[in-house]
Design a protein around this motif. Structure first.
Motif, mmCIF file in Angstrom:
data_model
loop_
_atom_site.group_PDB
_atom_site.id
_atom_site.type_symbol
_atom_site.label_atom_id
_atom_site.label_comp_id
_atom_site.label_asym_id
_atom_site.label_seq_id
_atom_site.Cartn_x
_atom_site.Cartn_y
_atom_site.Cartn_z
ATOM 1 N N SER A 1 8.724 -0.794 1.217
ATOM 2 C CA SER A 1 7.423 -0.941 1.563
ATOM 3 C C SER A 1 7.034 -2.530 2.124
ATOM 4 O O SER A 1 6.261 -2.638 3.057
ATOM 5 N N TYR B 1 4.198 3.056 -10.703
ATOM 6 C CA TYR B 1 3.754 3.714 -9.111
ATOM 7 C C TYR B 1 3.939 5.475 -9.295
ATOM 8 O O TYR B 1 3.394 6.321 -9.281
ATOM 9 N N CYS C 1 -10.101 7.936 -4.641
ATOM 10 C CA CYS C 1 -8.835 6.988 -4.611
ATOM 11 C C CYS C 1 -7.514 7.517 -3.908
ATOM 12 O O CYS C 1 -6.625 6.571 -3.791
ATOM 13 N N SER C 2 -7.355 8.700 -3.330
ATOM 14 C CA SER C 2 -5.989 9.241 -3.106
ATOM 15 C C SER C 2 -5.510 8.389 -1.416
ATOM 16 O O SER C 2 -6.729 8.015 -1.078
#
Ligand code: A3P
Length: 320
Positions: free
Chosen positions: A161, A219, A258-259
Motif C-alpha cells: 500500500s 485491519y 464508512c465502507s
C-alpha cells in the motif's frame, strides 16, 4: 535537502541537519528522530506538538501506522461519536468531507508549518489523529485520561500500500520508486514513521498494560468482522450501541457509510484535494484487499520480511 527543509524555521533546520539521515520515499531525505524515520516537516510538527499540545481527559485520538487503515478508522470513529447528531441517510458530513478533514492530524494539519493552533474552539470531546510513535507523543496524551484507538496492518500489505501510494504522490522530478528499492528501505525501517514493527510494538505493549487507554486494532480483523469491531470501538470510546440501535441496524448503517466502496465513490473523494497536505483524496483509496501482497512479492522478499517479523515480533504476542 534544501527543498525538503524549505518550510522549516532556522531552529528546526539546524536540529534536523544534526540527525542521522537516509534517502527518503517522497522527500529527499528521512531523518532518525527519537528512533523513527521522519520527514523534516513531520519532525518540526511533532516537536511543536510536544511543546504545545495539551490533551484533555475527554480527547480521543486515532493513531496508526501509515497506510494501515487510518482513513477507515477515522471515518468509523467520527460516525460512531456523532451518530445522534447526523442522519446517515441525509446530510452526513462523511458524504461531503474526506475523513481526514473531519479528524485532523496533529502533524499534517494542526501543528504543520510551525503553527501553534488555538484548539480551544473545538467542541469536546475532541477527535484528533496522529502517526506519532508512542514514545514521541506529547506528554499530556499519555498522562491524561484521553483514549487512543490504534490501527495497524500486516506489514506485507502495508508495504504494498505504501509503495503504490508513494509513487502517486512523490514529486515527478524524482522519477518512480522501484519496488526493490522501496522494499530494501522498508526492511531497514527507513520509511515514514518506521520501523513499523517498532511503531506497532510500542502501542501493542501499551494496550496490554493499559487496556482502557489504548484499543489495539488490526485491519485484517476489522475487514473480516466489521460489525463486531464497530461495536467494540463504540464501547471503548464510551458510546456503546443500545439494543434498540443494534436491532434497527445502526451498526450496519455505520459500516456501510464508512465502507471502502462507499467512501471511494463519493464526489469529494474522487475529485477532492487537500484533506492531508496537498494530496488528491482519490489516492487514499486503492484496493482495500487483504493479501494483495501476493501479487507483488517474490519468494526472496517473502522470506526476508517473514524473517524480520519473526525476529521483531516473536514473544510479543502480536502476530499477523
Ligand atoms: P490499499 O493500498 O491496500 O488499497 P491509510 O488510510 O492508513 O492511508 O491506509 C490506506 C489503505 O486503506 C489503502 O489500502 C486503502 O485502499 C485502504 N482504505 C481506504 N479507505 C478504506 C475503507 N473505508 N475501508 C477499508 N480500507 C480502506
Amino acid at each position: 535537502t534544501e527543498q525538503d527543509n524549505e518550510g522549516l524555521t532556522n531552529e528546526y533546520k539546524e536540529l534536523v541537519c544534526s540527525l542521522p539521515k537516509e534517502r527518503g520515499w517522497r522527500t529527499q531525505n528521512l531523518y532518525l528522530y527519537q528512533g523513527f524515520w521522519c520527514q523534516p516537516n513531520e519532525i518540526q510538527a511533532t516537536m511543536s506538538a510536544q511543546k504545545h499540545f495539551q490533551a484533555h481527559d475527554s480527547d480521543l485520538m486515532v493513531v496508526s501506522v501509515p497506510k494501515s487503515g487510518t482513513t477507515w478508522l477515522k471515518a468509523l470513529t467520527f460516525a460512531i461519536m456523532n451518530r445522534e447528531k447526523y442522519d446517515v441517510a441525509k446530510s452526513h458530513p462523511l458524504h461531503f468531507s474526506n475523513p481526514h478533514e473531519l479528524v485532523p492530524f496533529l502533524e499534517y494539519k494542526l501543528y504543520a508549518d510551525n503553527k501553534i493552533p488555538d484548539l480551544s474552539h473545538i467542541p469536546r470531546p475532541r477527535l484528533l489523529a496522529t502517526h506519532i510513535p508512542l514514545g514521541s507523543l506529547p506528554g499530556s496524551i499519555r498522562s491524561s485520561k484521553c483514549k487512543m484507538v490504534y490501527i495497524c496492518r500486516n506489514p506485507f500489505d502495508t508495504f504494498v500500500s505504501a509503495w503504490h501510494f508513494i509513487n502517486k504522490i512523490r514529486p515527478a522530478s524524482y522519477g518512480p520508486l522501484g519496488i526493490e528499492d522501496a522494499f530494501n528501505m522498508y526492511c531497514r525501517g527507513v520509511v515514514g514513521f518506521g520501523p513499523y514493527w517498532d511503531h506497532m510494538l510500542g502501542y501493542w505493549y501499551e494496550s496490554l498494560t493499559k487496556p482502557d487507554k489504548v484499543l489495539f486494532l488490526k485491519y485484517e480483523d476489522m475487514k473480516e468482522n466489521p460489525d463486531y469491531y464497530i461495536k467494540k470501538l463504540a464501547l471503548f470510546l464510551g458510546w456503546p450501541f443500545t439494543l434498540q440501535e443494534e436491532k434497527t441496524g445502526v451498526v450496519q448503517e455505520i459500516g456501510n457509510l464508512c465502507s471502502f466502496k462507499n467512501l471511494r465513490d463519493l464526489e469529494v473523494n474522487k475529485k477532492g484535494k487537500g484533506a492531508i497536505a496537498d494530496f488528491e483524496n482519490k489516492n487514499l483509496f486503492r484496493k482495500a484487499d487483504v493479501g494483495d501482497w501476493v501479487n507483488h512479492f517474490t519468494p526472496m522478499m517473502v522470506q526476508r520480511l517473514a524473517h524480520i517479523m519473526e525476529e521483531k515480533l516473536s514473544g510479543s504476542g502480536l502476530s499477523f
